[in-house]
Design an enzyme around this catalytic site. Structure first.
Site, mmCIF file in Angstrom:
data_model
loop_
_atom_site.group_PDB
_atom_site.id
_atom_site.type_symbol
_atom_site.label_atom_id
_atom_site.label_comp_id
_atom_site.label_asym_id
_atom_site.label_seq_id
_atom_site.Cartn_x
_atom_site.Cartn_y
_atom_site.Cartn_z
ATOM 1 N N LYS A 80 1.198 -0.960 -0.201
ATOM 2 C CA LYS A 80 0.066 -0.042 -0.157
ATOM 3 C C LYS A 80 1.144 1.019 -0.291
ATOM 4 O O LYS A 80 1.899 1.646 0.591
ATOM 5 C CB LYS A 80 -0.948 0.258 1.128
ATOM 6 N N SER A 155 -9.688 1.673 3.048
ATOM 7 C CA SER A 155 -8.951 2.045 2.245
ATOM 8 C C SER A 155 -7.543 1.499 1.165
ATOM 9 O O SER A 155 -7.453 1.803 0.144
ATOM 10 C CB SER A 155 -8.363 3.256 2.300
ATOM 11 N N SER A 179 -9.994 -0.294 6.886
ATOM 12 C CA SER A 179 -9.667 -0.625 5.380
ATOM 13 C C SER A 179 -9.074 -2.129 4.726
ATOM 14 O O SER A 179 -8.231 -1.679 3.593
ATOM 15 C CB SER A 179 -8.913 0.338 5.299
HETATM 16 N N1 GLN Z 1 -13.613 3.391 5.615
HETATM 17 C C1 GLN Z 1 -12.938 3.813 7.210
HETATM 18 C C2 GLN Z 1 -12.463 5.361 6.776
HETATM 19 O O1 GLN Z 1 -12.922 6.114 5.901
HETATM 20 C C3 GLN Z 1 -11.699 3.358 7.597
HETATM 21 C C4 GLN Z 1 -10.636 3.915 6.847
HETATM 22 C C5 GLN Z 1 -9.343 2.737 7.431
HETATM 23 O O2 GLN Z 1 -9.133 2.080 7.770
HETATM 24 N N2 GLN Z 1 -8.487 3.139 6.761
HETATM 25 O O3 GLN Z 1 -12.310 5.965 7.676
#
Ligand code: GLN
Length: 477
Positions: A80, A155, A179
């Site tokens: 990532k 994400s 994410s």
């Molecule tokens: N979808 C969640 C957010 O928008 C989780 C993001 C993540 O785990 N980095 O915060």
């Protein structure tokens, strides 16, 4: 060379094949690079490929020859793009870090490097890991390999699609509120969020520091365990890692008691998700596990409190991007303050700006007590609820996400709808327990098969329990 069947490959199989000389690490890496060239232009899982992959593969081949190869030697991985790899462009999918090259290796990278893993490239993500669909990337959306009109989830969408499209054997993602797990559910991969503090965050670009964890995305549970074993551990560079002498692995039972917080699955959950969830429960029963209804009284507050604590931490963490120290710099203001403002206005996308504003608000005088303080207090109450639940059961089970992958653009105009997609995943981050997302079947939409997933949560430091139940569920034992 035997033809390499990427679909069928796991880390252990690849390791055996390289050991017996069926194929070399270079051939394996090249096969993945070819696949990336073929499918990435459409799916956009990778933001860029690294230069050194084939050279690393050659190093791996040497280790197979001289007998020093480990399980991860020669294994191609996607990373990532918020995890620093020395000398490589690390943007966190933000314009503000366009062309920024990391000046050191994250601890997890250092460990994987030592094990001889091959780093293929940096993957797409929501900007600074903020989002649940990878639509918040400054570099375009990552599409779902099962239906390219749908999102990959986020994400860590790029890292998950890299694995799902056979563009890498495994990958690393980060998980602040789901994410790794939510996109895994959308794309049929296995994703692990580790116990807070079991894996060093050093070298991961911070989003919410009390929530972030780096973890693996893989095709099966055994592979997730192999990567976890490599990257875990106490680190002097991250004071929140748990010291080795405080780690007590939990006892793994052959037959486990699995708790279902039914009260938490009331509204807004797709019917097919619920049906698949109930089928998954039946499967676990038939494997001899005991199912029990449980209550986690304050779990309903997890999402609301997450969306106070996380932006508060985001607003603090992102204050370092001022145009002076990293990446983009826009001058032409009348003074330094105006330069900061210009840089940040141009460098951050809408979601990053939204969260900085929200976070600054909940931390400001007068509102701190009303919001941040209350959310922090509730977080402690939730930890107690989980402790109590785990006195009754070994595992807590929920669906991973309330819906299958949604259409690109479907939720972009409604951030609250997008946030609801984290309903089942955020609580593990809020209380710090480990959670494993595994594929649990498919549902049909527009005559396409879309993956679904379930999530196991274990007590703090119970990763070994997750691997056990996950392997049992997927028939890996
Ligand atoms: N979808 C969640 C957010 O928008 C989780 C993001 C993540 O785990 N980095 O915060």
């Amino acid at each position: 060379m035997t033809k390499i069947n990427l679909t069928d490959l796991t880390i252990r199989k690849a390791h055996e094949a390289m050991k017996t000389g069926d194929f070399s690490a270079r051939e394996l890496t090249q096969t993945y690079l070819n696949k990336i060239t073929e499918v990435n232009p459409n799916l956009n899982a990778y933001l860029h490929l690294f230069d050194g992959a084939l050279k690393q593969a050659d190093e791996a081949d040497k280790r197979f020859k001289d007998g020093t190869a480990e399980l991860l030697t020669g294994i191609p991985m996607a990373i990532k793009n918020n995890i620093c790899i020395k000398g490589e462009i690390t943007t966190a999918a933000s314009k503000i870090l366009e062309n920024y090259r990391a000046i050191y290796d994250a601890t997890v990278i250092e460990k994987l490097r030592k094990a001889g893993a091959v780093f293929l490239g940096g993957t797409n993500m929501d900007e600074f890991a903020m989002g649940g669909s990878t639509e918040n990337s400054a570099y375009g959306v990552t599409k779902n390999p099962y239906d390219d009109t749908r999102v990959s989830g986020g994400s860590s969408g790029g890292s998950v699609v890299a694995v799902a499209m056979d563009g890498s054997l495994a990958s690393l993602g980060t998980d602040t509120g789901g994410s790794i797990r939510q996109p895994s559910s959308f794309c049929g991969t296995v994703g692990l969020k580790t116990t807070y503090g079991r894996v060093s965050r050093y070298g991961a670009i911070a989003m919410g520091s009390s929530l972030d964890q780096i973890g693996p995305v893989t095709k099966n549970v055994a592979d997730a365990e192999i990567i976890f074993d490599c990257i875990k551990g106490d680190d002097d560079m991250d004071s929140t890692t748990i010291p080795e002498n405080l780690i007590k692995e939990l006892k793994v039972k052959e037959k486990m008691t699995i708790g279902i917080p039914r009260h938490f699955m009331k509204e807004g959950i797709d019917e097919d998700v619920m049906k698949n969830f109930d089928e998954s429960i039946e499967k676990l029963k038939s494997l001899g596990h005991v199912i029990k209804d449980i209550e986690i009284p304050n779990i309903d507050y997890a999402l609301a409190t997450y969306y106070i604590i996380m932006p508060a931490e985001v607003s603090t963490n992102l204050s370092r991007f001022d145009g002076v120290r990293f990446g983009l710099y826009k001058d032409g203001g009348e003074n330094l303050l105006q330069d900061y403002m210009k840089t940040r206005a141009e460098g951050f996308g809408p979601e990053a700006r939204r969260r900085i504003i929200l976070g600054t608000y909940v931390l400001s005088a007068g509102y701190y007590d009303a919001y941040y303080d209350k959310a922090t207090a509730l977080r402690e109450v939730m930890k107690k609820d989980f402790t109590k639940a785990f006195e009754e059961v070994d595992i807590i089970l929920t669906p991973t996400a309330p819906t299958p992958a949604f259409k690109i653009g479907e939720k972009s105009d409604d951030p609250v709808q997008m946030y609801l997609s984290d309903i089942f995943t955020v609580s593990a981050n809020m209380v710090g327990v480990p959670a494993l997302a595994v594929p649990s079947g498919f549902t049909e939409r527009d005559s396409k098969q879309l993956p679904l997933g379930i999530q196991f949560m274990a007590p703090w430091m119970g990763e070994n329990i997750l691997f056990e139940i996950g392997k049992d569920f997927l028939g890996e034992k």
